[in-house]
Design a protein around this motif. Structure first.
Motif, PDB file in Angstrom:
ATOM      1  N   LYS A 100      -5.065 -17.434   9.259  1.00  0.00           N
ATOM      2  CA  LYS A 100      -5.408 -17.339  10.930  1.00  0.00           C
ATOM      3  C   LYS A 100      -5.323 -15.714  11.686  1.00  0.00           C
ATOM      4  N   LEU A 101      -6.625 -14.980  11.645  1.00  0.00           N
ATOM      5  CA  LEU A 101      -6.317 -14.176  12.840  1.00  0.00           C
ATOM      6  C   LEU A 101      -6.268 -14.412  14.087  1.00  0.00           C
ATOM      7  N   ASN A 102      -5.511 -13.745  14.310  1.00  0.00           N
ATOM      8  CA  ASN A 102      -4.925 -13.259  15.788  1.00  0.00           C
ATOM      9  C   ASN A 102      -5.316 -12.328  15.997  1.00  0.00           C
ATOM     10  N   TYR A 103      -5.125 -11.251  15.859  1.00  0.00           N
ATOM     11  CA  TYR A 103      -5.732  -9.808  16.324  1.00  0.00           C
ATOM     12  C   TYR A 103      -5.794  -9.286  15.067  1.00  0.00           C
ATOM     13  N   VAL A 104      -6.785  -7.576  15.192  1.00  0.00           N
ATOM     14  CA  VAL A 104      -6.883  -6.401  15.024  1.00  0.00           C
ATOM     15  C   VAL A 104      -7.219  -5.846  15.240  1.00  0.00           C
ATOM     16  N   LEU A 105      -6.739  -4.566  14.966  1.00  0.00           N
ATOM     17  CA  LEU A 105      -7.720  -2.820  15.478  1.00  0.00           C
ATOM     18  C   LEU A 105      -8.881  -2.926  15.036  1.00  0.00           C
ATOM     19  N   ALA A 106     -10.132  -2.127  15.846  1.00  0.00           N
ATOM     20  CA  ALA A 106     -11.438  -2.605  15.940  1.00  0.00           C
ATOM     21  C   ALA A 106     -11.706  -1.594  14.284  1.00  0.00           C
ATOM     22  N   ASP A 107     -10.922  -0.296  13.739  1.00  0.00           N
ATOM     23  CA  ASP A 107     -10.658   0.284  12.996  1.00  0.00           C
ATOM     24  C   ASP A 107     -10.765   0.051  11.815  1.00  0.00           C
ATOM     25  N   LEU A 108      -9.763  -1.295  11.697  1.00  0.00           N
ATOM     26  CA  LEU A 108      -9.034  -2.091  10.678  1.00  0.00           C
ATOM     27  C   LEU A 108     -10.227  -3.682  10.683  1.00  0.00           C
ATOM     28  N   ASP A 109     -11.184  -4.116  11.345  1.00  0.00           N
ATOM     29  CA  ASP A 109     -11.902  -5.577  11.298  1.00  0.00           C
ATOM     30  C   ASP A 109     -12.714  -5.512  10.985  1.00  0.00           C
ATOM     31  N   LYS A 110     -12.648  -5.372   9.300  1.00  0.00           N
ATOM     32  CA  LYS A 110     -13.105  -5.148   7.512  1.00  0.00           C
ATOM     33  C   LYS A 110     -13.318  -6.209   6.668  1.00  0.00           C
ATOM     34  N   LYS A 111     -13.969  -6.703   6.518  1.00  0.00           N
ATOM     35  CA  LYS A 111     -13.624  -7.929   5.955  1.00  0.00           C
ATOM     36  C   LYS A 111     -13.198  -7.332   4.665  1.00  0.00           C
ATOM     37  N   MET A 112     -13.000  -6.268   3.622  1.00  0.00           N
ATOM     38  CA  MET A 112     -12.679  -6.100   2.921  1.00  0.00           C
ATOM     39  C   MET A 112     -10.906  -5.618   2.972  1.00  0.00           C
ATOM     40  N   VAL A 113     -10.605  -4.819   4.109  1.00  0.00           N
ATOM     41  CA  VAL A 113      -8.816  -5.052   4.912  1.00  0.00           C
ATOM     42  C   VAL A 113      -8.329  -6.223   4.701  1.00  0.00           C
ATOM     43  N   ILE A 114      -9.046  -6.847   5.756  1.00  0.00           N
ATOM     44  CA  ILE A 114      -8.685  -8.235   6.148  1.00  0.00           C
ATOM     45  C   ILE A 114      -7.924  -9.136   4.513  1.00  0.00           C
ATOM     46  N   ASN A 115      -9.635  -9.033   4.048  1.00  0.00           N
ATOM     47  CA  ASN A 115      -8.616  -9.669   2.093  1.00  0.00           C
ATOM     48  C   ASN A 115      -7.791  -9.087   1.372  1.00  0.00           C
ATOM     49  N   PHE A 116      -7.856  -7.992   1.522  1.00  0.00           N
ATOM     50  CA  PHE A 116      -6.289  -7.412   1.227  1.00  0.00           C
ATOM     51  C   PHE A 116      -5.496  -7.976   0.993  1.00  0.00           C
ATOM     52  N   LEU A 117      -5.297  -7.426   2.699  1.00  0.00           N
ATOM     53  CA  LEU A 117      -4.087  -8.398   3.436  1.00  0.00           C
ATOM     54  C   LEU A 117      -3.745  -9.530   3.652  1.00  0.00           C
ATOM     55  N   LYS A 118      -4.452 -10.113   3.556  1.00  0.00           N
ATOM     56  CA  LYS A 118      -4.511 -11.592   3.591  1.00  0.00           C
ATOM     57  C   LYS A 118      -3.623 -11.809   1.572  1.00  0.00           C
ATOM     58  N   ASN A 119      -4.683 -11.571   1.017  1.00  0.00           N
ATOM     59  CA  ASN A 119      -4.173 -12.275  -0.855  1.00  0.00           C
ATOM     60  C   ASN A 119      -2.808 -11.221  -1.584  1.00  0.00           C
ATOM     61  N   ASP A 120      -2.613 -10.099  -0.540  1.00  0.00           N
ATOM     62  CA  ASP A 120      -1.250  -9.368  -0.966  1.00  0.00           C
ATOM     63  C   ASP A 120       0.386 -10.334  -0.624  1.00  0.00           C
ATOM     64  N   PHE A 121      -0.449 -11.389   1.447  1.00  0.00           N
ATOM     65  CA  PHE A 121       0.694 -11.260   1.453  1.00  0.00           C
ATOM     66  C   PHE A 121       1.295 -12.857   1.079  1.00  0.00           C
ATOM     67  N   GLN A 122      -0.126 -13.390   0.535  1.00  0.00           N
ATOM     68  CA  GLN A 122      -0.212 -14.825   0.100  1.00  0.00           C
ATOM     69  C   GLN A 122       0.739 -14.803  -1.096  1.00  0.00           C
ATOM     70  N   GLU A 123       0.544 -13.621  -1.671  1.00  0.00           N
ATOM     71  CA  GLU A 123       1.523 -13.734  -2.886  1.00  0.00           C
ATOM     72  C   GLU A 123       2.531 -13.573  -2.652  1.00  0.00           C
TER      73      GLU A 123
END
Length: 211
Positions: A100-123
């Motif tokens: 669940k994404l609560n907030y993201v800075l506009a410059d980082l609000d890209k699907k690739m960036v979000i997926n990168f962080l999501k996958n890293d932290f899930q692992e």
């Protein structure tokens, strides 16, 4: 700098289409019989805040900030990243199966960036691993956990019993090498995430310590 980070993510994805990761093979270890059916990564199991200085190296360029990880339920953590000046960059809640994404800075609000962080932290925050095979070398007991097309090799120090490394592979290709420096089971003072298919490295250094 944020614009450069985004361009680096795009560039690295292009390289991924050209170059594949090497097949991971466990070396200098022998199989052993073991009664363990499950092992755990307990480094984020405390209910206290985990606060780290975060340093990211993206294609030779350094990006730094503060990372806060807090356990908010039995299965879910909240992760907040800020700049060194305290400006929020991203805020999300994550579990092994949900995000669940609560907030993201506009410059980082890209699907690739979000997926990168999501996958890293899930692992990184994955806690329980079923054991399929067990090995050992001179320094570590090693447990192999198979989950669908993913494999995890967990290295526990023979003397301290502390988890000091997780090799995460997918389709037998090495994806991320997680290494930990710790004095107790519930808190790692230093964490290093080294990607094998991206030229990206994340280092976390203790700021505050949990009980």
């Amino acid at each position: 700098m944020r614009r450069f980070l985004l361009l680096s993510f795009l560039y690295s994805s292009f390289l991924l289409l050209i170059f594949s990761c090497k097949t991971y093979q466990l070396t200098d270890a022998k199989p052993i019989s073991n009664s363990e059916t499950e092992v755990e990564n307990l480094y984020f199991s405390s209910n206290e805040d985990y606060v780290y200085k975060c340093q990211m190296e993206v294609y030779g360029n350094d990006i730094s900030g503060i990372l806060i990880i807090k356990k908010i339920s039995k299965t879910t953590h909240r992760v907040v990243m800020t700049s060194d000046f305290g400006n929020k960059m991203i805020d999300f809640e994550i579990s092994e199966n949900d995000f669940k994404l609560n907030y993201v800075l506009a410059d980082l609000d890209k699907k690739m960036v979000i997926n990168f962080l999501k996958n890293d932290f899930q692992e990184l925050l994955k806690r329980k691993f079923s054991v399929n095979e067990s090995f050992e070398n001179n320094d570590s007991k090693i447990y192999l956990s198979n989950v669908d097309k993913k494999q995890y090799y967990l290295f526990f120090d023979k003397n301290s019993g502390l988890l000091n490394q997780i090799i995460y592979t997918k389709k037998k290709r090495e994806k991320i090498d997680f290494s930990f420096e710790a004095k107790k089971h519930t808190f790692a003072e230093i964490i290093n995430l080294q990607h094998k298919d991206f030229k990206i490295n994340i280092k976390l250094f203790q700021i505050t310590e949990t009980e």
